[in-house]
Motif scaffolding. Structure first.
Motif, short mmCIF file in Angstrom:
data_model
loop_
_atom_site.label_atom_id
_atom_site.label_comp_id
_atom_site.label_asym_id
_atom_site.label_seq_id
_atom_site.Cartn_x
_atom_site.Cartn_y
_atom_site.Cartn_z
N SER A 6 67.02 40.95 82.03
CA SER A 6 65.80 41.57 82.52
C SER A 6 64.56 41.12 81.76
CB SER A 6 65.91 43.10 82.49
OG SER A 6 66.12 43.55 81.18
N ASN A 7 64.75 40.50 80.58
CA ASN A 7 63.60 40.00 79.83
C ASN A 7 63.39 38.49 80.00
OD1 ASN A 7 65.73 39.00 78.26
ND2 ASN A 7 64.67 39.37 76.34
N GLN A 12 61.52 36.60 87.27
CA GLN A 12 61.02 37.97 87.18
C GLN A 12 62.09 38.96 87.64
OE1 GLN A 12 57.34 38.26 89.28
NE2 GLN A 12 56.29 36.81 87.95
N TYR A 13 62.19 40.04 86.93
CA TYR A 13 63.25 41.03 87.16
C TYR A 13 63.25 41.56 88.59
CZ TYR A 13 66.27 45.04 86.43
OH TYR A 13 67.28 45.94 86.52
N GLU A 32 69.91 43.48 79.26
CA GLU A 32 68.56 43.81 78.81
C GLU A 32 67.92 42.62 78.10
OE1 GLU A 32 66.36 47.05 75.92
OE2 GLU A 32 68.33 47.52 76.74
N HIS A 33 68.70 41.93 77.30
CA HIS A 33 68.20 40.79 76.53
C HIS A 33 68.97 39.53 76.89
CE1 HIS A 33 65.90 43.52 74.06
NE2 HIS A 33 66.98 44.27 73.92
N GLY A 38 69.23 31.98 77.48
CA GLY A 38 69.56 32.20 76.08
C GLY A 38 70.92 32.82 75.91
N PHE A 39 71.05 34.05 76.35
CA PHE A 39 72.29 34.80 76.27
C PHE A 39 72.95 34.64 74.91
CE2 PHE A 39 71.50 33.96 80.75
CZ PHE A 39 71.39 35.26 81.20
N MET A 40 72.19 35.05 73.91
CA MET A 40 72.66 34.96 72.53
C MET A 40 72.61 36.35 71.92
SD MET A 40 70.59 31.57 71.18
CE MET A 40 69.20 32.56 70.79
N SER A 41 73.39 36.52 70.89
CA SER A 41 73.30 37.72 70.08
C SER A 41 73.48 37.28 68.63
CB SER A 41 74.36 38.75 70.48
OG SER A 41 75.66 38.21 70.32
#
Length: 70
Positions: A6-7, A12-13, A32-33, A38-41
């Motif tokens: 969503s970010n 755009q969401y 959410e992130h 990216g899809f990283m943590s």
């Protein structure tokens, strides 16, 4: 399977399809992130890229055992 964040600064969401917009055979996961692709943590100095693992886990539910290991 549709995976979006969503970010995401590019997609755009409000343009992300909903379950009502797609076939019942389409899985939509909104995080959410993640940003754009990216899809990283984890911390910046040791990021964990989890998108590949999520895709492999999803595919392993539908493909015969062993096909993903070749």
């Amino acid at each position: 399977m549709i995976i979006v964040a969503s970010n995401d600064p590019v997609v755009q969401y409000n343009y992300i399809p909903t379950e009502q917009d797609t076939s019942p055979h389409v899985l939509i996961e909104v995080y959410e992130h993640g940003g754009h692709i990216g899809f990283m943590s984890g911390p910046p100095h040791k990021p964990e890229y989890w998108l590949d693992a999520r895709i492999m886990n999803f595919l392993s539910e539908y493909l015969p055992l062993g096909i993903l290991q070749e």
